[in-house]
Design a protein around this motif. Structure first.
Motif, PDB file in Angstrom:
ATOM      1  N   VAL A 103       0.976  -8.610  13.048  1.00 28.87           N
ATOM      2  CA  VAL A 103      -0.088  -7.905  13.749  1.00 28.87           C
ATOM      3  C   VAL A 103      -0.736  -6.838  12.870  1.00 28.87           C
ATOM      4  N   ALA A 104      -0.237  -6.698  11.633  1.00 28.29           N
ATOM      5  CA  ALA A 104      -0.838  -5.697  10.748  1.00 28.29           C
ATOM      6  C   ALA A 104      -2.197  -6.187  10.258  1.00 28.29           C
ATOM      7  N   ARG A 105      -3.222  -5.420  10.536  1.00 26.38           N
ATOM      8  CA  ARG A 105      -4.567  -5.803  10.093  1.00 26.38           C
ATOM      9  C   ARG A 105      -4.854  -5.217   8.739  1.00 26.38           C
ATOM     10  N   ARG A 106      -5.460  -6.015   7.914  1.00 26.20           N
ATOM     11  CA  ARG A 106      -5.824  -5.543   6.595  1.00 26.20           C
ATOM     12  C   ARG A 106      -7.187  -4.863   6.662  1.00 26.20           C
ATOM     13  N   LEU A 107      -7.429  -3.937   5.748  1.00 29.46           N
ATOM     14  CA  LEU A 107      -8.695  -3.213   5.721  1.00 29.46           C
ATOM     15  C   LEU A 107      -9.810  -4.119   5.228  1.00 29.46           C
ATOM     16  N   ALA A 108     -11.038  -3.620   5.346  1.00 29.07           N
ATOM     17  CA  ALA A 108     -12.185  -4.433   4.968  1.00 29.07           C
ATOM     18  C   ALA A 108     -12.144  -4.855   3.512  1.00 29.07           C
ATOM     19  N   ASP A 109     -11.555  -4.025   2.649  1.00 28.04           N
ATOM     20  CA  ASP A 109     -11.502  -4.375   1.234  1.00 28.04           C
ATOM     21  C   ASP A 109     -10.344  -5.309   0.915  1.00 28.04           C
ATOM     22  N   GLY A 110      -9.654  -5.777   1.952  1.00 32.20           N
ATOM     23  CA  GLY A 110      -8.568  -6.731   1.732  1.00 32.20           C
ATOM     24  C   GLY A 110      -7.251  -6.094   1.383  1.00 32.20           C
ATOM     25  N   ARG A 111      -7.125  -4.771   1.508  1.00 33.40           N
ATOM     26  CA  ARG A 111      -5.871  -4.087   1.177  1.00 33.40           C
ATOM     27  C   ARG A 111      -5.435  -3.188   2.317  1.00 33.40           C
ATOM     28  N   ASN A 112      -4.136  -3.002   2.404  1.00 33.32           N
ATOM     29  CA  ASN A 112      -3.564  -2.098   3.404  1.00 33.32           C
ATOM     30  C   ASN A 112      -3.576  -0.643   2.964  1.00 33.32           C
ATOM     31  N   ARG A 113      -3.764  -0.427   1.663  1.00 33.95           N
ATOM     32  CA  ARG A 113      -3.578   0.883   1.038  1.00 33.95           C
ATOM     33  C   ARG A 113      -2.152   1.371   1.279  1.00 33.95           C
ATOM     34  N   ILE A 114      -1.226   0.429   1.192  1.00 35.40           N
ATOM     35  CA  ILE A 114       0.207   0.709   1.272  1.00 35.40           C
ATOM     36  C   ILE A 114       0.848   0.251  -0.038  1.00 35.40           C
ATOM     37  N   LEU A 115       1.554   1.164  -0.686  1.00 32.65           N
ATOM     38  CA  LEU A 115       2.270   0.837  -1.915  1.00 32.65           C
ATOM     39  C   LEU A 115       3.762   0.817  -1.625  1.00 32.65           C
ATOM     40  N   CYS A 157       1.319  11.279  -6.381  1.00 37.88           N
ATOM     41  CA  CYS A 157       0.180  10.471  -6.824  1.00 37.88           C
ATOM     42  C   CYS A 157      -0.326   9.569  -5.707  1.00 37.88           C
ATOM     43  N   ALA A 158       0.570   8.995  -4.914  1.00 33.77           N
ATOM     44  CA  ALA A 158       0.145   8.143  -3.800  1.00 33.77           C
ATOM     45  C   ALA A 158      -0.711   8.937  -2.820  1.00 33.77           C
ATOM     46  N   GLU A 159      -0.310  10.175  -2.557  1.00 30.56           N
ATOM     47  CA  GLU A 159      -1.084  11.025  -1.650  1.00 30.56           C
ATOM     48  C   GLU A 159      -2.463  11.312  -2.226  1.00 30.56           C
ATOM     49  N   GLU A 160      -2.521  11.561  -3.537  1.00 31.76           N
ATOM     50  CA  GLU A 160      -3.796  11.885  -4.182  1.00 31.76           C
ATOM     51  C   GLU A 160      -4.787  10.730  -4.116  1.00 31.76           C
ATOM     52  N   ILE A 161      -4.293   9.493  -4.225  1.00 31.49           N
ATOM     53  CA  ILE A 161      -5.209   8.351  -4.215  1.00 31.49           C
ATOM     54  C   ILE A 161      -5.375   7.765  -2.817  1.00 31.49           C
ATOM     55  N   GLY A 162      -4.780   8.404  -1.805  1.00 32.56           N
ATOM     56  CA  GLY A 162      -4.992   7.998  -0.426  1.00 32.56           C
ATOM     57  C   GLY A 162      -4.213   6.775   0.011  1.00 32.56           C
ATOM     58  N   CYS A 163      -3.012   6.600  -0.518  1.00 29.63           N
ATOM     59  CA  CYS A 163      -2.179   5.461  -0.136  1.00 29.63           C
ATOM     60  C   CYS A 163      -0.896   5.938   0.533  1.00 29.63           C
ATOM     61  N   ASP A 164      -0.400   5.119   1.447  1.00 32.16           N
ATOM     62  CA  ASP A 164       0.899   5.367   2.050  1.00 32.16           C
ATOM     63  C   ASP A 164       1.975   4.678   1.220  1.00 32.16           C
TER      64      ASP A 164
END
Length: 349
Positions: free
Chosen positions: A60-72, A99-106
């Motif tokens: 049920v996890a939806r991916r973002l419009a750019d095709g990524r979850n922004r999850i590392l 660094c993950a916080e700085e680039i906006g990723c979880d």
């Protein structure tokens, strides 16, 4: 149910479920409006195949419009949490999180690949969820080569913290540049008058260990010193018998053990024996000694691993970087009290 040798695609899922690739895409994106109707049993069949293959562990996890979850993802081969401030992995995790916080990723810490019956953790097993993340940072003193090979063959983006040899192809990594730093320590010891040196540690079993031993060998060869390599278990007795005045120790814990054994025998550090550490503290120890040696750039390596992973996700490639180690002055290196006699050719020259 997997496809050996490569990463699963939506087409693979469609074939296994007996539906079209478009249907799989619609299920993954939770589509099912008036124009596109998917029968409940068809949707459930697709989701069952997805769950069984691990293509998307959370359907049920939806991916973002750019095709990524922004999850590392962060996969650790050893248990690292809770990480105390003195823990070996704590600086790595601080750098990764910053660094993950700085680039906006979880960040997603993979913990389900637990060790069992003495077997180390592995990335891939029946519970593996590594594909939930856009890419993964690998953290561990040694990394399983079969895992690396599968990550490469299935084209899963990742960066290893620590230099890694090829595993069926080049591996993306950020590591510590040990050889020049260890050479510099050897040169410093020789400049103070040390002529008989020893390397205490395995020197193998992982790229970082091999790199440190290589730096020691190069330093011995360049300075003309006499160098020995010894296992930690027999270090102090053999060191004294061989006339060694400066010892370069792979593991911090072995530095502590040698220093305590020297004190028990009435030897002074560094007057009678200089001790240089090539590792870092892995767990809390009670000892009031400031060892001379290296500072491994752990926090910087964590940050850079995330930066490189972001570059891989953006434009591909296989980045490989080594960050310099700083020399730590400490208080365990001093000129030897007596001029050592050098006889014979160094075994490590």
């Amino acid at each position: 149910m997997t496809v050996p040798g490569r990463r699963l695609t939506q087409q693979d899922i469609a074939k296994m479920a007996g539906v079209s690739q478009t249907t799989v895409s619609l299920v993954l994106n939770k589509r099912g409006d008036a124009e596109v109707r998917i029968a409940p049993e068809t949707r459930e069949r697709v989701l069952r195949v997805i769950r069984e293959t691990g293509y998307v562990a959370d359907p049920v996890a939806r991916r973002l419009a750019d095709g990524r979850n922004r999850i590392l993802g962060v996969f650790t081969y050893e248990a690292v949490f809770p990480a105390e401030s003195v823990d070996f992995y704590h600086p790595f995790m601080v750098g990764i999180e910053e660094c993950a916080e700085e680039i906006g990723c979880d960040l997603l810490l993979f913990t389900s690949a637990r060790a069992a019956s003495g077997v180390r953790r592995r990335i891939f097993n029946e519970e593996s969820r590594v594909r939930l993340a856009d890419g993964c940072v690998l953290l561990g003193r040694s990394v399983d080569r079969d895992d690396l090979a599968r990550l490469l063959s299935e084209e899963i983006p990742f960066v290893s913290v620590g230099r890694r040899d090829d595993a069926g192809g080049p591996v993306s990594y950020v590591g510590a540049d040990y050889p020049p730093a260890v050479r510099a320590l050897v040169e410093r010891a020789v400049a103070l008058g040390h002529r008989r040196l020893a390397y205490v540690g395995a020197g193998e079993g992982g790229e970082s260990r091999a790199d440190r031993l290589r730096g020691f060998r190069e330093g011995v060869a360049a300075t003309g010193a006499y160098g020995l390599r010894l296992p930690a278990a027999e270090a102090l007795t053999t060191l004294r018998a061989a006339g060694v005045t400066a010892v370069f120790v792979e593991e911090y814990a072995d530095c502590v053990a040698i220093a305590r054994a020297a004190k028990d025998r009435g030897l002074e550090v560094p007057g009678d024996l200089s001790i240089l550490t090539l590792g870092a503290l892995t767990r809390p120890v009670q000892i009031d000694i400031d060892f001379t040696g290296l500072r491994i750039p752990r926090r910087e390596m964590g940050r850079r691993a995330v930066e490189l992973l972001a570059e891989v996700l953006e434009s591909g490639g296989t980045p490989q970087e080594l960050l310099p180690c700083e020399l730590a002055a400490g208080a365990t290196l001093a000129p030897p009290r007596a001029e050592p006699q050098v006889t014979g050719e160094s075994p490590l020259a």
